[in-house]
Design an enzyme around this catalytic site. Structure first.
Site, PDB file in Angstrom:
ATOM      1  N   GLU A   1     -24.959 106.537  30.246  1.00 52.80           N
ATOM      2  CA  GLU A   1     -24.285 105.246  30.368  1.00 52.80           C
ATOM      3  C   GLU A   1     -25.100 104.176  29.639  1.00 52.80           C
ATOM      4  O   GLU A   1     -26.302 104.044  29.851  1.00 52.80           O
ATOM      5  CB  GLU A   1     -24.173 104.879  31.847  1.00 52.80           C
ATOM      6  CG  GLU A   1     -23.658 103.471  32.113  1.00 52.80           C
ATOM      7  CD  GLU A   1     -23.787 103.082  33.574  1.00 52.80           C
ATOM      8  OE1 GLU A   1     -23.019 102.216  34.040  1.00 52.80           O
ATOM      9  OE2 GLU A   1     -24.675 103.636  34.264  1.00 52.80           O
TER      10      GLU A   1
ATOM     11  N   CYS B   1     -21.554 106.798  36.239  1.00 53.64           N
ATOM     12  CA  CYS B   1     -22.534 106.344  37.234  1.00 53.64           C
ATOM     13  C   CYS B   1     -21.932 106.218  38.629  1.00 53.64           C
ATOM     14  O   CYS B   1     -21.634 107.210  39.276  1.00 53.64           O
ATOM     15  CB  CYS B   1     -23.160 105.032  36.758  1.00 53.64           C
ATOM     16  SG  CYS B   1     -24.756 104.669  37.569  1.00 53.64           S
TER      17      CYS B   1
ATOM     18  N   LYS C   1     -15.145 102.241  32.335  1.00 50.59           N
ATOM     19  CA  LYS C   1     -15.552 102.428  33.730  1.00 50.59           C
ATOM     20  C   LYS C   1     -14.605 101.682  34.667  1.00 50.59           C
ATOM     21  O   LYS C   1     -14.374 100.483  34.522  1.00 50.59           O
ATOM     22  CB  LYS C   1     -16.985 101.928  33.909  1.00 50.59           C
ATOM     23  CG  LYS C   1     -17.589 102.189  35.279  1.00 50.59           C
ATOM     24  CD  LYS C   1     -19.052 101.755  35.297  1.00 50.59           C
ATOM     25  CE  LYS C   1     -19.716 102.066  36.621  1.00 50.59           C
ATOM     26  NZ  LYS C   1     -21.145 101.650  36.622  1.00 50.59           N
TER      27      LYS C   1
END
Length: 547
Positions: free
Chosen positions: A318, A426, A375
């Site tokens: 990420e 994440c 995300k």
């Protein structure tokens, strides 16, 4: 319960650690008058379930204090400490609120009796002086004296609350993840109905053990009063609960073992050799000139090394290149991709006007962006400010860029030259539904780019545990690439094929396999929770009617 999660890993304690709270809730549920309306305020002190919740969530989430110090971001040392303590306190109390809500709802439902049932008993002479031919209850004060019904109701409420909490923006500490990564067998129940299947198993076993203890204490009181018939009934129930707890524990592990024992499908044509680069660029320098230099150099060198080892694609963490897409495409890493002709999944930022998304880009061997994923689940405070219209002037966003970060669309698909992939960036690893949806629409393998550089080793260890659960639930191979560790490769049974060190530069490659199978959870979602709520409601109705 706080000792069950990694890095402590005492997973077996989860099967008994809830029982004391259960006992307190049930024993506190007393009615002053069976024919009167119940009090809306439970007799159980709210401090007890809150203390249990703080103990579990506070210990499990103590790694959050690792965001301190943030002096590298220009935050003064004392202010950084205050922010860290505030975050720890808030997320701990948010988790403890679930426990307190469960105890309150459980106590209230056990104590609540619809007046119509009392009227019906009078009409049908159920409360006449004529003795009723049935076994007496060792707990006559409770309107739901059957412990098995209480176990059903308590389990349903807990699962319902976890489903509600996980649908919100702040979620991590499900009871189910206390079993990861050690107890892979029970985690395979997740293939049936997701993490709540594991949670239900833990709560139910705890409840049965608690009911055995409750009846044991009832027996002592009843023996002293020489109420031999009631004592005998209580003894039978006590052993019934203990045997049921053991049988349920063994049966569920046998079901999990059956799922765990299935051979993996590894068709040669579905093989995909993937490499990861763990750049090990500390957050303290990541957004400065030295960090940019180390990122470009480290990921470019790692990409070349992996291509020379014959990989089909390379995954970076990420925000591996903390730039917007235009700068990423002009970087030396993408130039090397054009030269070596192998796919790279690059973590970076996608700018859209004055907003941006934390993204993963598929860059093909020709050096163009094939697909992008933004995300969806952003970290509260860290990546966005809840109620920003109100609090935006009071709380500074801790994201690395000045632009306004926004969430990606929840219905994204991520196609690659090798087929459709499931992506969880994440924090998204905690949200099982996020992975289930992507598997349901054809995702064949999992890519998990993460950072995790803010914290001690406890946090990435728990993060790895979450990703193991997602791999099992969806029956997919998973590849994790993180900034500072732990990067890993996980097979569909949750077995870790390789895991990196922490705070180290790593380059590694493994062969994974693309799968198109669909578990019952992928097909139907969390069907168990509404079923438990429905059957629990029926049990409560019948319990009120019969007693």
């Amino acid at each position: 319960m706080g000792l069950t999660v990694v890095p402590f890993g005492a997973w077996f304690l989860a099967w008994v650690a809830l029982a004391p709270l259960w006992i307190l809730v049930v024993n506190s549920t007393q009615r002053k008058n069976p024919s009167s309306h119940p009090s809306l305020s439970p007799s159980l002190p709210l401090s007890l379930p809150l203390a249990w919740g703080v103990g579990y969530h506070g210990i499990a989430l103590s790694w959050i204090t690792g965001i301190h110090p943030m002096t590298w971001m220009g935050v003064p040392w004392l202010a950084s400490l205050a922010i860290a303590l505030f975050c720890w306190t808030f997320i701990t109390l948010w988790g403890a609120a679930l426990v307190a809500t469960w105890a309150t709802c459980f106590s209230f439902i056990l104590d609540f009796r619809l007046p119509i049932f009392d009227w019906l008993k009078v009409i049908f002479k159920r409360e006449s002086k004529t003795p009723i031919n049935r076994s007496p209850s060792p707990n006559p004060q409770s309107p739901i004296p059957n412990g098995f019904v209480r176990v059903l109701i308590g389990t349903a409420i807990w699962c319902g609350l976890e489903a509600l909490w996980s649908a919100g923006p702040l979620w991590w500490t499900s009871l189910s993840y206390t079993q990861s990564p050690q107890n892979l067998i029970i985690l395979h129940l997740g293939q049936l109905s997701g993490p709540n299947a594991v949670t239900a198993a833990i709560v139910a076993v705890n409840g049965l053990l608690a009911e055995a203890w409750i009846n044991s204490r009832s027996t002592e009181r009843l023996d002293e009063r020489k109420q031999f018939l009631l004592a005998a009934t209580s003894v039978r129930l006590r052993f019934g609960y203990l045997i049921s707890a053991a049988a349920l524990f063994i049966f569920l592990h046998l079901v999990g073992l059956g799922l765990y024992s299935r051979p993996l499908v590894q068709k040669p044509e579905a093989a995909l050799k993937v490499g990861i680069v763990q750049g090990n660029v500390p957050n303290e320098i990541k957004l400065f000139r030295e960090g940019f230099r180390r990122a470009i150099e480290g990921y470019t060198t790692g990409y070349i090394t992996l291509v020379d080892r014959g990989v089909d694609a390379v995954l970076t963490p990420e925000g591996a290149l903390p730039f917007f897409q235009s700068d990423i495409m002009s970087s030396s890493l993408v130039a090397t991709v054009r030269e070596k002709k192998k796919v790279a999944w690059i973590g970076g930022f996608y700018r859209d006007g004055r907003s941006y998304t934390n993204s993963l880009f598929t860059v093909t061997g020709s050096g163009v962006i094939f697909s992008r994923y933004g995300k969806v689940k952003m970290v509260p405070i860290g990546e966005y400010v809840p109620f920003e219209e109100i609090l935006g002037g009071l709380i500074d966003r801790l994201s690395p860029l000045k632009e306004h970060q926004v969430a990606g669309k929840p219905n994204q698909i991520f196609d690659t030259p090798f087929g459709r992939a499931i992506v969880g960036i994440c924090y998204e690893s905690a949200f099982s539904e996020h992975f289930r949806r992507q598997a349901a629409v054809g995702g064949e393998f999992i890519l998990g780019p993460s950072n995790d550089a803010h914290y001690s080793a406890a946090m990435p260890a728990q993060h790895h545990a979450q990703d193991i659960m997602r791999a099992i639930e969806t029956d997919r191979w998973a590849v994790r690439a993180t900034n500072t560790g732990y990067s890993a490769f996980v097979d569909p049974h949750g077995r870790t094929l390789w895991i990196s060190g922490h705070n180290t530069y790593e380059v590694h490659a493994e062969t994974i396999y693309r799968l198109q199978s669909k578990t019952l959870y992928v097909l139907w979602g969390d069907w168990l929770t509404p079923l438990l709520l429905g059957v629990g409601g029926l049990g409560w109705f019948l319990g009120n009617r019969l007693y």
